[in-house]
Design an enzyme around this catalytic site. Structure first.
Site, PDB file in Angstrom:
ATOM      1  N   GLU A   1      47.285  17.349  53.900  1.00 45.06           N
ATOM      2  CA  GLU A   1      48.211  18.257  54.656  1.00 45.06           C
ATOM      3  C   GLU A   1      48.560  17.660  56.116  1.00 45.06           C
ATOM      4  O   GLU A   1      49.215  17.937  56.681  1.00 45.06           O
ATOM      5  CB  GLU A   1      47.759  19.738  54.809  1.00 45.06           C
ATOM      6  CG  GLU A   1      47.988  20.576  53.297  1.00 45.06           C
ATOM      7  CD  GLU A   1      46.719  20.300  52.402  1.00 45.06           C
ATOM      8  OE1 GLU A   1      45.619  19.583  52.899  1.00 45.06           O
ATOM      9  OE2 GLU A   1      46.712  20.931  51.356  1.00 45.06           O
TER      10      GLU A   1
ATOM     11  N   GLN B   1      52.282  24.423  50.629  1.00 48.12           N
ATOM     12  CA  GLN B   1      51.960  25.268  49.294  1.00 48.12           C
ATOM     13  C   GLN B   1      51.368  26.733  49.726  1.00 48.12           C
ATOM     14  O   GLN B   1      51.963  27.578  49.275  1.00 48.12           O
ATOM     15  CB  GLN B   1      51.098  24.663  48.256  1.00 48.12           C
ATOM     16  CG  GLN B   1      51.005  25.041  46.908  1.00 48.12           C
ATOM     17  CD  GLN B   1      50.458  24.286  45.985  1.00 48.12           C
ATOM     18  OE1 GLN B   1      49.108  24.062  45.827  1.00 48.12           O
ATOM     19  NE2 GLN B   1      51.298  23.763  45.254  1.00 48.12           N
TER      20      GLN B   1
ATOM     21  N   PHE C   1      46.329  26.403  53.926  1.00 49.91           N
ATOM     22  CA  PHE C   1      45.877  25.028  53.904  1.00 49.91           C
ATOM     23  C   PHE C   1      46.063  24.356  55.360  1.00 49.91           C
ATOM     24  O   PHE C   1      46.871  23.555  55.510  1.00 49.91           O
ATOM     25  CB  PHE C   1      46.616  24.305  52.834  1.00 49.91           C
ATOM     26  CG  PHE C   1      46.736  24.897  51.479  1.00 49.91           C
ATOM     27  CD1 PHE C   1      47.416  24.406  50.535  1.00 49.91           C
ATOM     28  CD2 PHE C   1      45.736  26.074  51.160  1.00 49.91           C
ATOM     29  CE1 PHE C   1      47.159  24.768  49.039  1.00 49.91           C
ATOM     30  CE2 PHE C   1      45.766  26.534  49.787  1.00 49.91           C
ATOM     31  CZ  PHE C   1      46.332  25.726  48.870  1.00 49.91           C
TER      32      PHE C   1
ATOM     33  N   PRO D   1      44.863  21.848  57.394  1.00 47.81           N
ATOM     34  CA  PRO D   1      44.898  20.565  58.023  1.00 47.81           C
ATOM     35  C   PRO D   1      45.936  20.438  58.635  1.00 47.81           C
ATOM     36  O   PRO D   1      45.821  19.388  59.641  1.00 47.81           O
ATOM     37  CB  PRO D   1      44.609  19.588  56.889  1.00 47.81           C
ATOM     38  CG  PRO D   1      43.718  20.495  55.941  1.00 47.81           C
ATOM     39  CD  PRO D   1      44.312  21.841  55.992  1.00 47.81           C
TER      40      PRO D   1
ATOM     41  N   HIS E   1      42.582  32.494  50.955  1.00 44.65           N
ATOM     42  CA  HIS E   1      44.021  32.517  50.381  1.00 44.65           C
ATOM     43  C   HIS E   1      44.950  33.748  50.907  1.00 44.65           C
ATOM     44  O   HIS E   1      45.983  34.001  50.357  1.00 44.65           O
ATOM     45  CB  HIS E   1      44.072  32.166  48.903  1.00 44.65           C
ATOM     46  CG  HIS E   1      43.587  30.887  48.441  1.00 44.65           C
ATOM     47  ND1 HIS E   1      42.119  30.475  48.445  1.00 44.65           N
ATOM     48  CD2 HIS E   1      44.454  29.687  47.919  1.00 44.65           C
ATOM     49  CE1 HIS E   1      41.921  29.364  48.034  1.00 44.65           C
ATOM     50  NE2 HIS E   1      43.450  28.829  47.902  1.00 44.65           N
TER      51      HIS E   1
END
Lengths: 326, 320
Positions: free
Chosen positions: A60, A82, A86, A88, A128
């Site tokens: 990422e 996605q 996430f 990074p 998440h």
């Protein structure tokens, strides 16, 4: 007028913009053959091929950094993250995308759209299931969009792709299969223009993203009790159309601000601050915030719901503001 | 000396002296309060002038916080660079960017102050070149400190997996601020990391001007021909502390002695004179010329206006 899903609206927006401008391309994890985890790129790989609908490694930081570099060299990347959780990518987003225009004294534009899902899906666990749009709002240089329905999603994504600024385009994880009317003809929705989703005279409910739908459900319930709520959807958090919100405040004098993000430091705090700075005398009661709890999302599905915001919470908030008259 | 023609040999010397003079003239101003930070590239002149000699105008160059040599090698002018370092409106970025973010983007050179971000940007430019079916390349220069960064690994892997025309150049001075390479890095020879990403590597003495030019020429030719990335590790010695506020107090006397033996300019000067490419008078004339350019550049910077101190000016360029 036909009815399509939020995901289909995103697909159409990207397809139309990719047809319009060869410089537009998509990259992200599983966007090609799979069509994206939630179908946001379905069919595009078949139509435009693997160069322009590009599956990436799980990198990422490089995905976002490369998108910035590609934009500097004249391309218009749409990064499909996605899950926006996430993280990074955040270094390149904040330290490059948000700042290069300023640091270069206006020489460099970064027309990158970072789009992806954010938020709880029910039982996905804390990592998440986050809502941190306020981080992006508090980062000058970024535009932030948070559509609540397919019509706004398509129009805003087209505007985002055509624009010159880096955009964080936030989609709630549970919004992709919701449906709405979307015209066949081409249209765009401008940034910095809020939308009144429901007209009312008794209370203003300002809501974002998935919370808009829940506010509308709350409004229908309240209507049976004779309370008519006006639901205002900012659509873009940056730039924010505060004037449309203030017009509603001048009409109803009672405000509820609702969002899924944790209450402390959430975007609602910004709206409340602006309302009381700019139209203090129009308020008959303190503004009420209905927001997520200050906790990383617990795994248990029902407990997680307790930490989020649903119709009942918004109804309670409206009752609170109407009782809190000064 | 067979490797290069006289024109390039002289260009390299002029560029090395230009870089040295710029750094020596500007650094003292940053060692007192009132300016930001300055990360001098003194000691890197050989590899950095060679970078400018091998790149074409249409190629891209990315740099790090230690940017001034790369900016000059790509053709930026000392006076507008100094004006930018001084935060004046006449600077390339109208005083908005400063030392680590000076750019004239029409010359396709851009530094970034966050270690590793320059690497992924270069990878992205490589991607754009590929999508545009272009013949340009992107070269990114970074220090040894960057090779342990996540962005380094992600950027090299992506460039290799996608066959992108990127040259990764590590200017290895063995120090990341105060941390020695050997204490932080799992490999002894940094070029070994290239094999992990299936790309060819060159190890070169970055203080040897001709060797640097030859190595970079080979790497860039490989990248251009195969549209795939290469990795060049150039050993240099960091001449001063990390930046204007760091005196390098963690260096031992032995390390300091080692550094002073690796000044790239005197050996190259001697070589040019020995090969009769330049006379002693030519050399002295170039040195004097560059010193004068810097005096004028700093004068321009000092006399230039600062941006107006209004709120409107303070927020200008936040959004396009």
């Amino acid at each position: 007028m036909r009815t399509i899903t939020f995901a289909q609206a995103l697909v159409e927006a990207q397809r139309e913009e990719m047809e319009r401008n060869e410089g537009v391309f998509i990259m992200g994890e599983d966007v090609g053959y799979s069509g994206g985890t939630f179908g946001a790129t379905l069919g595009l790989w078949e139509k435009f091929g693997p160069e322009r609908v590009r599956d990436t490694p799980i990198s990422e930081a490089a995905i976002m950094g490369a998108a910035v570099g590609a934009a500097m060299a004249g391309m218009h990347p749409v990064v499909d993250m996605q899950y926006l959780e996430f993280l990074p990518y955040i270094d390149a987003l904040v330290n490059l995308a948000a700042k290069l225009h300023l640091m270069s004294g206006g020489q460099i534009c970064i027309p990158v759209v970072l789009r992806g899902p954010l938020g709880a899906k029910g039982g996905n666990g804390a990592q998440h299931s986050q809502y941190f749009e306020s981080w992006f709002v508090n980062t000058p240089g970024l535009y932030v969009a948070m559509p609540s329905n397919p019509y706004d999603a398509k129009g805003l994504l087209k505007s985002a792709i055509r624009g010159k600024n880096p955009v964080v385009f936030i989609e709630d994880k549970t919004i992709y299969f919701t449906q709405g009317d979307v015209p066949e003809e081409e249209y765009t929705v401008p940034f910095g223009q809020a939308d009144i989703k429901r007209i009312g005279k008794d209370v203003t409910i300002v809501a974002t993203g998935i919370t808009v739908g829940r506010a509308l459900k709350a409004a229908r319930f309240l209507s049976k009790e004779g309370v008519e709520a006006e639901v205002v959807d900012p659509r873009t958090l940056v730039p924010l159309d505060i004037e449309t919100i203030l017009q509603s405040v001048r009409k109803t004098h009672h405000v509820v601000v609702a969002h899924q993000a944790p209450k402390t430091g959430g975007f609602g705090a910004e709206i409340v601050a602006q309302i009381q700075e700019l139209e203090f005398d129009e308020l008959d009661a303190p503004v009420v915030r209905v927001a997520g709890l200050d906790v990383p999302a617990p795994y248990n599905v029902e407990l997680e719901k307790k930490a989020n915001v649903y119709e009942e919470d918004i109804i309670a908030g409206v009752r609170q503001v109407l009782e809190g008259a000064h | 000396m067979d490797a290069i023609n006289n024109e390039i040999a002289i260009w390299l010397y002029r560029k090395m002296v230009e870089i040295r003079c710029f750094e020596e003239a500007t650094l003292p101003y940053f060692q007192k309060p009132g300016h930001g930070s300055h990360h001098p590239c003194i000691g890197n002149e050989a590899i950095e002038s060679a970078i400018g000699a091998v790149l074409r105008t249409e190629d891209y160059l990315f740099s790090s916080h230690r940017s001034h040599g790369h900016l000059l090698t790509k053709g930026l002018e000392p006076k507008y660079m100094a004006a930018e370092l001084w935060g004046k409106v006449t600077g390339y970025c109208h005083g908005r960017g400063g030392s680590m973010h000076v750019t004239d983007w029409s010359k396709r050179v851009m530094p970034s102050g966050i270690v590793g971000t320059n690497i992924t940007m270069a990878t992205g430019v490589g991607l754009a070149i590929k999508l545009q079916h272009g013949t340009e390349v992107a070269l990114v220069a970074f220090g040894d400190g960057a090779v342990n960064c996540g962005a380094f690994h992600e950027g090299l892997n992506m460039a290799s997996a996608w066959h992108l025309p990127v040259i990764f150049v590590c200017e290895n001075n063995g120090l990341a601020v105060s941390t020695h390479l050997k204490d932080s890095t799992s490999v002894k020879r940094l070029s070994e990391r290239a094999a992990a990403y299936s790309m060819p590597a060159w190890d070169v003495d970055g203080t040897d001007t001709i060797a640097s030019y030859v190595a970079l020429s080979e790497a860039i030719e490989y990248t251009r021909k195969n549209s795939s990335p290469t990795f060049v590790v150039a050993s240099v010695k960091r001449w001063k502390g990390h930046s204007s506020w760091d005196k390098g107090s963690y260096l031992t006397e032995a390390e300091i002695a080692e550094i002073s033996e690796k000044d790239p300019i005197p050996p190259y000067r001697r070589l040019l004179i020995k090969e009769k490419i330049l006379s002693r008078e030519d050399v002295e004339a170039i040195d004097a010329e560059m010193e004068k350019v810097m005096v004028e550049a700093i004068q321009f910077a000092e006399e230039s206006p600062a941006p107006a101190l209004t709120k409107d000016e303070a927020v200008r360029y936040a959004y396009a």
